[in-house]
Design a protein around this motif. Sequence first.
Motif, short mmCIF file in Angstrom:
data_model
loop_
_atom_site.label_atom_id
_atom_site.label_comp_id
_atom_site.label_asym_id
_atom_site.label_seq_id
_atom_site.Cartn_x
_atom_site.Cartn_y
_atom_site.Cartn_z
N PRO A 1 -7.06 -23.29 -17.45
CA PRO A 1 -7.95 -22.24 -17.16
C PRO A 1 -7.16 -21.52 -15.73
O PRO A 1 -6.89 -22.20 -14.95
CB PRO A 1 -9.26 -22.94 -16.60
N PHE A 2 -6.47 -20.38 -16.08
CA PHE A 2 -5.46 -19.97 -15.02
C PHE A 2 -6.13 -18.92 -14.25
O PHE A 2 -6.14 -17.75 -14.49
CB PHE A 2 -4.35 -19.59 -16.00
N GLY A 3 -6.28 -19.10 -12.93
CA GLY A 3 -6.54 -18.42 -11.99
C GLY A 3 -7.53 -17.26 -12.46
O GLY A 3 -8.54 -17.70 -12.91
N ASP A 4 -7.38 -16.25 -11.78
CA ASP A 4 -8.41 -15.10 -12.31
C ASP A 4 -8.32 -14.47 -13.36
O ASP A 4 -9.00 -13.60 -13.95
CB ASP A 4 -8.42 -13.87 -11.07
N HIS A 5 -7.33 -14.84 -14.43
CA HIS A 5 -7.27 -14.41 -15.58
C HIS A 5 -7.48 -15.40 -16.61
O HIS A 5 -8.07 -16.47 -16.73
CB HIS A 5 -5.74 -13.74 -15.91
N ALA A 6 -6.89 -14.99 -17.96
CA ALA A 6 -7.28 -15.77 -19.06
C ALA A 6 -6.65 -17.17 -19.18
O ALA A 6 -5.74 -17.36 -18.59
CB ALA A 6 -6.85 -14.94 -20.36
N PHE B 1 -11.04 -19.89 -9.26
CA PHE B 1 -11.21 -21.21 -9.59
C PHE B 1 -11.52 -21.62 -10.85
O PHE B 1 -12.48 -21.48 -11.47
CB PHE B 1 -12.28 -21.83 -8.66
N GLY B 2 -10.38 -22.11 -11.60
CA GLY B 2 -10.60 -22.71 -12.83
C GLY B 2 -11.30 -21.62 -13.81
O GLY B 2 -10.94 -20.59 -13.72
N ASP B 3 -12.14 -22.21 -14.70
CA ASP B 3 -12.80 -21.61 -15.91
C ASP B 3 -13.97 -20.92 -15.26
O ASP B 3 -14.72 -20.01 -15.84
CB ASP B 3 -12.94 -22.25 -16.91
N HIS B 4 -14.33 -21.27 -13.93
CA HIS B 4 -15.50 -20.58 -13.30
C HIS B 4 -15.38 -19.72 -12.29
O HIS B 4 -14.16 -19.20 -12.07
CB HIS B 4 -16.44 -21.85 -12.97
N ALA B 5 -16.46 -19.29 -11.62
CA ALA B 5 -16.49 -18.53 -10.48
C ALA B 5 -15.44 -18.48 -9.37
O ALA B 5 -15.23 -19.67 -8.90
CB ALA B 5 -17.87 -18.13 -10.04
N THR B 6 -14.91 -17.43 -8.80
CA THR B 6 -14.08 -17.32 -7.83
C THR B 6 -14.71 -17.95 -6.41
O THR B 6 -15.94 -17.70 -6.12
CB THR B 6 -13.49 -16.11 -7.41
N ARG B 7 -14.33 -18.59 -5.62
CA ARG B 7 -14.83 -19.04 -4.41
C ARG B 7 -14.12 -18.45 -3.20
O ARG B 7 -13.03 -18.26 -3.46
CB ARG B 7 -14.82 -20.58 -4.26
N PHE B 8 -15.08 -18.18 -2.26
CA PHE B 8 -14.46 -17.78 -1.12
C PHE B 8 -14.76 -18.63 0.08
O PHE B 8 -15.76 -19.17 0.35
CB PHE B 8 -15.25 -16.50 -0.76
#
Lengths: 135, 135
Positions: A64-69, B65-72
């Motif tokens: 799972p790569f960062g903010d993209h696919a 963050f990985g396959d889930h939501a972005t963390r701040f």
Amino acid sequence: MLETGFRLTPQRLAILAEVQNAERHLTAGEIFERVRRKYPTIAYGTVYRTLHLLAERGLIQEFPFGDHATRFDRRTDRHDHVHCVVCGELVDVDVPIAILARQVAEEQTGYEIHDHQTVFSGICPTCQEAGHRLR
Amino acid sequence: MLETGFRLTPQRLAILAEVQNAERHLTAGEIFERVRRKYPTIAYGTVYRTLHLLAERGLIQEFPFGDHATRFDRRTDRHDHVHCVVCGELVDVDVPIAILARQVAEEQTGYEIHDHQTVFSGICPTCQEAGHRLR
DNA sequence: ATAGCTGCAAATGGTTTGCTTCGTT
DNA sequence: AACGAAGCAAACCATTTGCAGCTAT
């Protein structure tokens, strides 16, 4: 759990082959597009289901790569990645030295560390070249 | 580029405060929920736009963050993370040793490395406890 | 016959965007 | 008036899921 029936269908083989023969790390969308050339009716759902299945069975690995696919990798062993912030290229690296870092992380947090993944970001040789030519 | 007008509105202040006072790394959704307690009409769009804006200005840092939501994260300096695969907790770590790894990565790939981010995964102390109790 | 797989389409979840309205300067 | 910000809703994109139909065993 009992060994459940598992069919290596033509579609599944094609998906596995695309990951294994890819010149780089593909997204599910790219794999879908490529497999579609041979199986025009293949569905996105099939591609995703198959990719997860292959990953569970240890035939491929997903990142799972960062903010993209999410990218799919033929390498199934632990390794790290380098990402070009200019062109987006993503390549494998082996940085065994980072294993030592786990101990530091364990001491700092009390966690029992089982795995780690490092993503380096920078500029690939090609984009460095391009940058020099612009100066 | 010219310095453009920038207003630190009450909503923006509230969003910044939530990130800075958070006991852990929040997702945009969680920040939205919390800010909404004070500003019931705030929109998701406002939260996202503000978070990106604050990150651009270096007031906070975002981690896709990985396959889930972005963390701040209130921390704006380079650091790594440890992730509990059981409860999902995500905590900061400082692993300066990993800096050395950059040289290895540069040599292996020819990239000019500017940054790196390691995510360690394992089991947090609390979940280790829970595991022991079950035996 | 039936367990497993496919294709399709709809749903989901996180995130972004266009647009109108509003508040400041 | 002019600019930036907020709110709202629709759009987007990657990914997942329910289901009916098909296919090997």
